[in-house]
Design a protein around this motif. Structure first.
Motif, short mmCIF file in Angstrom:
data_model
loop_
_atom_site.label_atom_id
_atom_site.label_comp_id
_atom_site.label_asym_id
_atom_site.label_seq_id
_atom_site.Cartn_x
_atom_site.Cartn_y
_atom_site.Cartn_z
N GLN A 183 0.83 -1.21 0.00
CA GLN A 183 0.00 0.00 0.00
C GLN A 183 0.86 1.26 0.00
O GLN A 183 0.54 2.24 -0.68
N ASP A 239 0.63 4.09 -2.88
CA ASP A 239 0.35 5.49 -2.51
C ASP A 239 1.44 6.42 -3.01
O ASP A 239 1.16 7.50 -3.57
N TYR A 297 -6.64 -4.11 3.29
CA TYR A 297 -5.59 -3.92 2.28
C TYR A 297 -5.85 -4.84 1.08
O TYR A 297 -5.77 -4.40 -0.08
N ASN A 354 -8.52 -3.50 -0.99
CA ASN A 354 -8.04 -2.38 -1.81
C ASN A 354 -7.32 -2.86 -3.06
O ASN A 354 -7.46 -2.28 -4.14
#
Length: 447
Positions: A185, A189, A340, A343
Motif C-alpha cells: 500500500q 500510494d 488492504y 483495496n
C-alpha cells in the motif's frame, strides 16, 4: 578538502556497502550465479543496518522479475529462505553427516532460475542485521514495515537503479502476510503521489500467509477435523502434532535452532569451518528424524568466521547468527489486513497465494476463507494442477477487472512449502510468471 572527502566516503561506507561473493566455504569452486551481499542503513541517522543477499536471475537478469523475499517469524533470517526454501544453494545432507564439514550443493529448483531475488534480514537482530543504538533493537510491525520500505527505495535509488524497469513483486510467507500488504500500500500510494523513484510494482507472492489472525488460528480446528486427526471435542490434543507438517513427528524444537538445543555439540569453529563431531552427533535425542535437525547445519555454517568473512559480514557487530531470533520485545501490532487485500482488488496487481496443504500453522482452509471474503469473481473452479505428470495440488483463479489472484495448494507440503516440495513450488512460480495457467502442464508449458 581531501580530509573532508575521506570522512564523507567513510560515512557512506557505513551507511551502505555492497560486495560480490565469488566463493563460499562448503561449496566447490566459484559460484555459478551472481551473489551480492551488503548493508543499507535505515531509520534515524541510518542507525539500523539491514543486511541482505541479492541473487541475480540465472536466466536473464535485465528482463526477469525482481522479488524481495521477506522471511516470517517475525525475526527469521533471509539466509534461511536462501538455503532451505527458494535460493540457489542448499545443504548436501549426505556429505554433511557426522565427520564432515557442512557442504553446499546447487538447488536445481531455485526460484532464481526465473527471478532476481533480494533476501533480507528484515530488522535489527535478525540474521546479520544490527543497530548502532539499543533503541534500534526494539522492533514491531510498523517499525519493521517502515524500515523495509526505506531499504527498498534506497536499494533501487542508490545501489541498483538499473533494476527499476524490472517487474517488482513483494514476496514472503507466514507472519509477513501481515506486513507485506502494508508495504504494498505504501508503494501504491507513493507511486500515485509521484514519489521518486517510481517502483514498477506488478504484484505479490504470499506463502501460507496470515491475513486475519483470529480467523486463521480458529480454522485450525476445521483443518484438523477435516484431516481426521482429531474430533472437535479433543482439539486440545493438537499440541501433540507437529504444526508445520502434520505427517512429520513432533520434536523438541527451538526457533533459534542452536546445536546445543539438540545436544549436538560442535568443535570450536575458530577461523575455519570445522567438521561435525561424530561422537557428539550420536547424542541426538532418541526419537525419529526431525526437520529441525537439518537447521543445525545453518547455525554451524553461518557462525563460522571464514563464512562470515566470505559473506562480507561486518566483524564484531553481532554476537552470533540464528535462523530465527524471536524477541520478547517485538510489538505485534497488526491483526487483520483484509482491508488492504480488498483495496488491491481495485488495482491491476497480480497475486499468487499458495498453501502447503499439510500445514496447520496457517492452514489452507484459513487462506481459502479470507480469499472468499474478498467477494470477487471466481474465474476458474477448484481443479488439480500438475508437475512432472503428477497432481501437485489444486488451484483456483479470481478476477476483478484487471486484478487477478491465483490461489494454489501444494500437495504434501508443510508451512514453508518450497522446503517440502521444491520441484512443484518452482513449477508453480515459473508458470505464474509466464502467465501460463497452473491447471494443466502440457508440452508447451514452462515446467
Amino acid at each position: 578538502m581531501r580530509f573532508i572527502l575521506l570522512v564523507w566516503f567513510l560515512i557512506l561506507d557505513v551507511v551502505q556497502s555492497q560486495s560480490v561473493v565469488k566463493t563460499l566455504p562448503g561449496f566447490s569452486g566459484e559460484l555459478p550465479f551472481k551473489l551480492e551481499t551488503g548493508y543499507i542503513g535505515v531509520g534515524q541517522s541510518n542507525g539500523v543496518q539491514l543486511f541482505y543477499y541479492f541473487v541475480e536471475s540465472e536466466r536473464s537478469p535485465r528482463d526477469d522479475p525482481l522479488m524481495i523475499w521477506l522471511t516470517g517469524g517475525p525475526g527469521c533470517s533471509g539466509l534461511a529462505a536462501l538455503l532451505y526454501e527458494i535460493g540457489p544453494l542448499r545443504f548436501d545432507y549426505a556429505k554433511s553427516s557426522a565427520g564432515n564439514k557442512p557442504t553446499l550443493a546447487l538447488n536445481p529448483y531455485s526460484w532464481t532460475k526465473v527471478a532476481n531475488i533480494i533476501f533480507l534480514d528484515q530488522f535489527a537482530g535478525a540474521g546479520f542485521s544490527y543497530s548502532t543504538t539499543q533503541e534500534g533493537y526494539y522492533n514491531g510491525d510498523y517499525k519493521s514495515i517502515a524500515e523495509i520500505y526505506e531499504f527498498l527505495r534506497k536499494w533501487f535509488r542508490d545501489v541498483h537503479p538499473e533494476f527499476l524497469p524490472n517487474p517488482l513483486y513483494i514476496s514472503g510467507g507466514s507472519y509477513t502476510g501481515l506486513t507485506i500488504p502494508v508495504i504494498i500500500q505504501h508503494i501504491l500510494d507513493d507511486n500515485r503521489a509521484g514519489q521518486q523513484p517510481q517502483l514498477n510494482l506488478k504484484g505479490y507472492v504470499l506463502g501460507n500467509p496470515l491475513a486475519d489472525v483470529t480467523s486463521d488460528l480458529n480454522l485450525r480446528i476445521t483443518f484438523a477435523h477435516g484431516h481426521a486427526l482429531i474430533s472437535d471435542q479433543l482439539y486440545e490434543c493438537v499440541g501433540k502434532l507437529f504444526d508445520e507438517n502434520i505427517l512429520e513427528p513432533h520434536c523438541r524444537s527451538s526457533e533459534s535452532h542452536k546445536p546445543n538445543t539438540f545436544q549436538w555439540a560442535r568443535n570450536n569453529l575458530g577461523d575455519g569451518l570445522e567438521p561435525i563431531n561424530e561422537r557428539t552427533a550420536t547424542q541426538l535425542p532418541a526419537e525419529p528424524w526431525c526437520r529441525e535437525h537439518n537447521y543445525i547445519l545453518s547455525h554451524i555454517w553461518a557462525n563460522a568466521k571464514i563464512v562470515q568473512e566470505a559473506l562480507y559480514v561486518r566483524e564484531g557487530k553481532k554476537t552470533g547468527w540464528m535462523k530465527c531470533n524471536i524477541s520478547s520485545t517485538y510489538a505485534y501490532e497488526i491483526m487483520n489486513v483484509m482491508d488492504y487485500h480488498q483495496n488491491f482488488t481495485r488495482t491491476g496487481l497480480q497475486a499468487l497465494i499458495y498453501s502447503g496443504d499439510h500445514d496447520s500453522v496457517v492452514p489452507y482452509v484459513a487462506t481459502e476463507a479470507w480469499i472468499e471474503r474478498l467477494n470477487i469473481s471466481l474465474n476458474s473452479e477448484w481443479e488439480p494442477w500438475f508437475a512432472d505428470g503428477q497432481v501437485a495440488g489444486y488451484t483456483m483463479q479470481y478476477t476483478h477487472n484487471s486484478f487477478v489472484l491465483t490461489y494454489a495448494t501444494i500437495k504434501g507440503a508443510g508451512h514453508a512449502a518450497p522446503e517440502y516440495k521444491p520441484q512443484q513450488s518452482q513449477a508453480m512460480l515459473k508458470r505464474w510468471f509466464a502467465y501460463y495457467p497452473l491447471l494443466r502442464a502440457d508440452q508447451h508449458s514452462p515446467s
